[in-house]
Design a protein around this motif. Structure first.
Motif, PDB file in Angstrom:
ATOM      1  N   LEU A   7       0.846  -1.164   0.000  1.00 17.27           N
ATOM      2  CA  LEU A   7       0.000   0.000   0.000  1.00 17.27           C
ATOM      3  C   LEU A   7       0.895   1.232   0.000  1.00 17.27           C
ATOM      4  O   LEU A   7       1.904   1.266   0.707  1.00 17.27           O
ATOM      5  N   VAL A   8       0.528   2.221  -0.800  1.00 18.52           N
ATOM      6  CA  VAL A   8       1.194   3.521  -0.759  1.00 18.52           C
ATOM      7  C   VAL A   8       0.194   4.513  -0.175  1.00 18.52           C
ATOM      8  O   VAL A   8      -0.952   4.588  -0.634  1.00 18.52           O
ATOM      9  N   ALA A   9       0.632   5.231   0.860  1.00 14.55           N
ATOM     10  CA  ALA A   9      -0.229   6.197   1.542  1.00 14.55           C
ATOM     11  C   ALA A   9       0.396   7.585   1.445  1.00 14.55           C
ATOM     12  O   ALA A   9       1.614   7.728   1.582  1.00 14.55           O
ATOM     13  N   PHE A  60       2.064  -2.270  -6.066  1.00 12.93           N
ATOM     14  CA  PHE A  60       1.303  -2.257  -4.818  1.00 12.93           C
ATOM     15  C   PHE A  60      -0.173  -2.459  -5.139  1.00 12.93           C
ATOM     16  O   PHE A  60      -0.604  -2.286  -6.275  1.00 12.93           O
ATOM     17  N   ASP A  61      -0.921  -2.871  -4.114  1.00  7.57           N
ATOM     18  CA  ASP A  61      -2.340  -3.204  -4.289  1.00  7.57           C
ATOM     19  C   ASP A  61      -3.282  -2.079  -3.916  1.00  7.57           C
ATOM     20  O   ASP A  61      -4.456  -2.115  -4.276  1.00  7.57           O
ATOM     21  N   GLY A  62      -2.802  -1.137  -3.127  1.00  8.48           N
ATOM     22  CA  GLY A  62      -3.685  -0.101  -2.628  1.00  8.48           C
ATOM     23  C   GLY A  62      -3.032   1.263  -2.601  1.00  8.48           C
ATOM     24  O   GLY A  62      -1.820   1.387  -2.413  1.00  8.48           O
ATOM     25  N   LEU A  63      -3.866   2.285  -2.784  1.00 11.46           N
ATOM     26  CA  LEU A  63      -3.428   3.680  -2.696  1.00 11.46           C
ATOM     27  C   LEU A  63      -4.388   4.412  -1.773  1.00 11.46           C
ATOM     28  O   LEU A  63      -5.608   4.249  -1.884  1.00 11.46           O
ATOM     29  N   ALA A  64      -3.839   5.196  -0.864  1.00  9.02           N
ATOM     30  CA  ALA A  64      -4.674   5.961   0.066  1.00  9.02           C
ATOM     31  C   ALA A  64      -4.093   7.357   0.221  1.00  9.02           C
ATOM     32  O   ALA A  64      -2.880   7.551   0.123  1.00  9.02           O
ATOM     33  N   TRP A  65      -4.974   8.316   0.443  1.00  8.55           N
ATOM     34  CA  TRP A  65      -4.514   9.682   0.673  1.00  8.55           C
ATOM     35  C   TRP A  65      -5.411  10.360   1.682  1.00  8.55           C
ATOM     36  O   TRP A  65      -6.552   9.972   1.887  1.00  8.55           O
ATOM     37  N   GLU A  66      -4.839  11.360   2.347  1.00  9.49           N
ATOM     38  CA  GLU A  66      -5.612  12.120   3.323  1.00  9.49           C
ATOM     39  C   GLU A  66      -6.434  13.165   2.593  1.00  9.49           C
ATOM     40  O   GLU A  66      -5.917  13.905   1.763  1.00  9.49           O
ATOM     41  N   GLU A 100      -3.894  -1.077 -17.806  1.00 10.37           N
ATOM     42  CA  GLU A 100      -3.262  -2.336 -17.392  1.00 10.37           C
ATOM     43  C   GLU A 100      -4.274  -3.376 -16.922  1.00 10.37           C
ATOM     44  O   GLU A 100      -3.900  -4.499 -16.632  1.00 10.37           O
ATOM     45  N   GLY A 101      -5.538  -2.979 -16.763  1.00 12.23           N
ATOM     46  CA  GLY A 101      -6.532  -3.901 -16.211  1.00 12.23           C
ATOM     47  C   GLY A 101      -6.286  -4.225 -14.752  1.00 12.23           C
ATOM     48  O   GLY A 101      -6.736  -5.254 -14.247  1.00 12.23           O
ATOM     49  N   ILE A 102      -5.562  -3.346 -14.067  1.00 14.45           N
ATOM     50  CA  ILE A 102      -5.224  -3.563 -12.653  1.00 14.45           C
ATOM     51  C   ILE A 102      -6.198  -2.772 -11.785  1.00 14.45           C
ATOM     52  O   ILE A 102      -6.305  -1.559 -11.911  1.00 14.45           O
ATOM     53  N   HIS A 103      -6.913  -3.490 -10.929  1.00 13.59           N
ATOM     54  CA  HIS A 103      -7.879  -2.844 -10.038  1.00 13.59           C
ATOM     55  C   HIS A 103      -7.222  -2.588  -8.687  1.00 13.59           C
ATOM     56  O   HIS A 103      -7.140  -3.487  -7.854  1.00 13.59           O
ATOM     57  N   LEU A 104      -6.750  -1.386  -8.482  1.00 11.61           N
ATOM     58  CA  LEU A 104      -6.157  -1.021  -7.197  1.00 11.61           C
ATOM     59  C   LEU A 104      -7.256  -0.692  -6.207  1.00 11.61           C
ATOM     60  O   LEU A 104      -8.266  -0.082  -6.567  1.00 11.61           O
ATOM     61  N   LYS A 105      -7.046  -1.094  -4.970  1.00  8.59           N
ATOM     62  CA  LYS A 105      -7.922  -0.617  -3.904  1.00  8.59           C
ATOM     63  C   LYS A 105      -7.519   0.832  -3.653  1.00  8.59           C
ATOM     64  O   LYS A 105      -6.344   1.174  -3.765  1.00  8.59           O
ATOM     65  N   TRP A 106      -8.489   1.689  -3.328  1.00  8.20           N
ATOM     66  CA  TRP A 106      -8.141   3.074  -3.010  1.00  8.20           C
ATOM     67  C   TRP A 106      -9.107   3.606  -1.964  1.00  8.20           C
ATOM     68  O   TRP A 106     -10.237   3.128  -1.844  1.00  8.20           O
ATOM     69  N   THR A 107      -8.654   4.550  -1.197  1.00  8.76           N
ATOM     70  CA  THR A 107      -9.523   5.185  -0.215  1.00  8.76           C
ATOM     71  C   THR A 107      -8.973   6.560   0.126  1.00  8.76           C
ATOM     72  O   THR A 107      -7.775   6.818   0.025  1.00  8.76           O
ATOM     73  N   GLY A 162      -0.227   7.433   9.302  1.00  3.43           N
ATOM     74  CA  GLY A 162      -1.577   7.295   9.862  1.00  3.43           C
ATOM     75  C   GLY A 162      -2.612   6.988   8.787  1.00  3.43           C
ATOM     76  O   GLY A 162      -3.533   6.195   9.000  1.00  3.43           O
ATOM     77  N   VAL A 163      -2.435   7.610   7.623  1.00  7.46           N
ATOM     78  CA  VAL A 163      -3.303   7.327   6.471  1.00  7.46           C
ATOM     79  C   VAL A 163      -3.178   5.842   6.110  1.00  7.46           C
ATOM     80  O   VAL A 163      -4.172   5.140   5.904  1.00  7.46           O
ATOM     81  N   GLY A 164      -1.941   5.367   6.057  1.00  5.71           N
ATOM     82  CA  GLY A 164      -1.687   3.979   5.696  1.00  5.71           C
ATOM     83  C   GLY A 164      -2.265   2.982   6.690  1.00  5.71           C
ATOM     84  O   GLY A 164      -2.844   1.969   6.297  1.00  5.71           O
ATOM     85  N   MET A 165      -2.130   3.274   7.988  1.00 12.41           N
ATOM     86  CA  MET A 165      -2.695   2.380   9.008  1.00 12.41           C
ATOM     87  C   MET A 165      -4.202   2.258   8.844  1.00 12.41           C
ATOM     88  O   MET A 165      -4.768   1.168   8.920  1.00 12.41           O
ATOM     89  N   THR A 166      -4.851   3.402   8.624  1.00 18.30           N
ATOM     90  CA  THR A 166      -6.308   3.419   8.456  1.00 18.30           C
ATOM     91  C   THR A 166      -6.713   2.633   7.210  1.00 18.30           C
ATOM     92  O   THR A 166      -7.615   1.796   7.251  1.00 18.30           O
ATOM     93  N   ALA A 167      -6.029   2.914   6.104  1.00 22.65           N
ATOM     94  CA  ALA A 167      -6.351   2.259   4.832  1.00 22.65           C
ATOM     95  C   ALA A 167      -6.087   0.756   4.902  1.00 22.65           C
ATOM     96  O   ALA A 167      -6.872  -0.039   4.381  1.00 22.65           O
ATOM     97  N   PHE A 168      -4.987   0.370   5.556  1.00 24.17           N
ATOM     98  CA  PHE A 168      -4.633  -1.037   5.664  1.00 24.17           C
ATOM     99  C   PHE A 168      -5.774  -1.810   6.310  1.00 24.17           C
ATOM    100  O   PHE A 168      -6.170  -2.883   5.838  1.00 24.17           O
ATOM    101  N   ASP A 169      -6.333  -1.258   7.385  1.00 22.26           N
ATOM    102  CA  ASP A 169      -7.425  -1.932   8.084  1.00 22.26           C
ATOM    103  C   ASP A 169      -8.719  -1.943   7.267  1.00 22.26           C
ATOM    104  O   ASP A 169      -9.533  -2.840   7.418  1.00 22.26           O
TER     105      ASP A 169
END
Length: 178
Positions: A7-9, A60-66, A100-107, A162-169
């Motif tokens: 995950l990249v936050a 990476f599988d997920g991207l999150a931002w504040e 790419e047909g890649i479905h990243l999780k994001w929040t 902190g963004v990453g911890m939240t997104a990871f969960d």
């Protein structure tokens, strides 16, 4: 459990805090992306390019931002930058899916959720004042460095953590005990 390749936050600002989470329980790595150049398109392009570089070097599988919080004293330039950076995050996720047909999780994560992740509350007891007060940047930095044991250089990097911890969960909830 599901396999995770990370995950990249991000903490979006003129200096973008970046936290890279590889797996639960592993200490994330941190960096700051300094957006330079006078032109707004160049700064926003820098973030987009960085996201592609990150993905190319280690997918990476997920991207999150504040989610940016706007205040009445924010300039139009800052507001345009912040929302441009949010747009770059959405664009990255969309381009990955289309090209790419890649479905990243994001929040998108609220500031309050970041504070809760790092400080476990929106308030701290202030010894000096002998009362509770709102969590501030210094509290977040302190929690990141001491409670979490992270090697963060700035409050932007702490916030990204902190963004990453939240997104990871959100992305990979812990198994519920039977």
């Amino acid at each position: 459990g599901a396999l995770m390749s990370g995950l990249v936050a991000l903490d979006l600002a003129s200096n973008v805090g970046v936290a890279r989470f590889r797996a639960r329980g592993q200490v994330p790595t941190f960096d700051t992306l300094r957006l330079e150049g006078l032109d707004l398109s160049y700064k926003i392009g820098q973030l987009l390019a960085r996201l592609f570089d990150e993905y190319d070097s280690e997918p990476f599988d997920g991207l999150a931002w504040e989610r940016p919080t706007l205040t009445p004293k924010d300039t139009v330039d800052l507001i345009e930058l912040l929302y441009g950076l949010v747009g770059a995050c959405y664009a990255f996720v969309g381009l990955m899916r289309q090209r790419e047909g890649i479905h990243l999780k994001w929040t998108e994560v609220s500031t309050d959720d970041v504070k809760r992740a790092l400080c476990h509350d929106l308030f701290v007891f202030d010894e000096r004042l002998q009362k509770r007060r709102k969590v501030d940047k210094n509290d977040m930095l302190h929690a990141a460095r001491t409670t979490m044991g992270w090697r963060v250089r700035t409050d932007h990097e702490a916030d990204a953590g902190g963004v990453g911890m939240t997104a990871f969960d959100r992305f990979w909830p812990r198994a519920v005990a039977a």
